[in-house]
Write a protein that holds these residues in place. Structure first.
Motif, mmCIF file in Angstrom:
data_model
loop_
_atom_site.group_PDB
_atom_site.id
_atom_site.type_symbol
_atom_site.label_atom_id
_atom_site.label_comp_id
_atom_site.label_asym_id
_atom_site.label_seq_id
_atom_site.Cartn_x
_atom_site.Cartn_y
_atom_site.Cartn_z
ATOM 1 N N PRO A 41 -45.486 13.351 -19.772
ATOM 2 C CA PRO A 41 -46.734 12.642 -20.069
ATOM 3 C C PRO A 41 -46.563 11.419 -20.967
ATOM 4 N N ARG A 42 -45.580 11.436 -21.864
ATOM 5 C CA ARG A 42 -45.414 10.304 -22.762
ATOM 6 C C ARG A 42 -44.752 9.121 -22.071
ATOM 7 N N LEU A 43 -43.780 9.388 -21.221
ATOM 8 C CA LEU A 43 -43.056 8.317 -20.532
ATOM 9 C C LEU A 43 -43.644 7.976 -19.171
ATOM 10 N N LEU A 44 -44.608 8.780 -18.723
ATOM 11 C CA LEU A 44 -45.298 8.554 -17.447
ATOM 12 C C LEU A 44 -44.328 8.462 -16.271
ATOM 13 N N ARG A 45 -43.411 9.405 -16.243
ATOM 14 C CA ARG A 45 -42.441 9.481 -15.146
ATOM 15 C C ARG A 45 -42.169 10.941 -14.815
ATOM 16 N N TRP A 46 -41.571 11.149 -13.651
ATOM 17 C CA TRP A 46 -41.174 12.488 -13.230
ATOM 18 C C TRP A 46 -39.795 12.774 -13.816
ATOM 19 N N GLN A 47 -39.593 13.997 -14.281
ATOM 20 C CA GLN A 47 -38.296 14.373 -14.831
ATOM 21 C C GLN A 47 -37.754 15.588 -14.091
ATOM 22 N N VAL A 48 -36.424 15.729 -14.125
ATOM 23 C CA VAL A 48 -35.759 16.818 -13.413
ATOM 24 C C VAL A 48 -34.847 17.553 -14.380
ATOM 25 N N HIS A 49 -34.924 18.881 -14.352
ATOM 26 C CA HIS A 49 -34.040 19.728 -15.144
ATOM 27 C C HIS A 49 -33.457 20.816 -14.255
ATOM 28 N N VAL A 50 -32.199 21.144 -14.487
ATOM 29 C CA VAL A 50 -31.566 22.311 -13.865
ATOM 30 C C VAL A 50 -30.894 23.102 -14.980
#
Length: 130
Positions: A41-50
């Motif tokens: 929400p702060r960077l307004l981008r999608w993030q990916v974690h594994v």
């Protein structure tokens, strides 16, 4: 929506003018329809974690403007970790070996910056103690 209003800068017998308001912008969803993809929400981008199998911690694969690009990065990482039987968002045959190798290099690069959850601007490497 569409509004009707009388023209203000002419004689009083002028016809009403059609005024169209700005279209409503659809809000960006905060939940992804793809596995492994979340909204930052702060960077307004999608993030990916594994999950890193060695450290058993979440490993960030980065931030993406497009939700689909984030899902594809997640898929490549899961193929690296679990092979062709990995649970992925898209068919495994859609990924080239070059794409999978690029994600693998970013996952296991000891000097790649890994964001710290506790401190902004502080990074840890794969072998650092916290």
């Amino acid at each position: 929506g569409i509004l009707w209003c009388a023209k203000q800068d002419g004689p009083s017998f002028s016809a009403p003018v059609l005024v169209q308001s700005a279209p409503e912008v659809a809000p960006i969803p905060h939940e992804s329809k793809y596995a492994g993809v979340t909204w930052h929400p702060r960077l307004l981008r999608w993030q990916v974690h594994v999950r890193d199998p060695d450290m058993e911690a979440l490993l960030s694969l980065g931030l993406f403007y497009a939700e689909r690009d984030a899902a594809q990065a997640y898929d490549c990482a899961m193929i690296v970790l679990e092979g062709d039987n990995a649970a992925v968002n898209f068919p495994t045959k859609t990924y080239s070996s070059t794409e999978i190798a690029r994600v693998e290099r970013s996952m296991f690069d000891d000097w790649a910056p890994r964001p710290s959850a506790r401190f902004l601007g502080v990074y840890k490497t794969r072998n650092s103690k916290m």
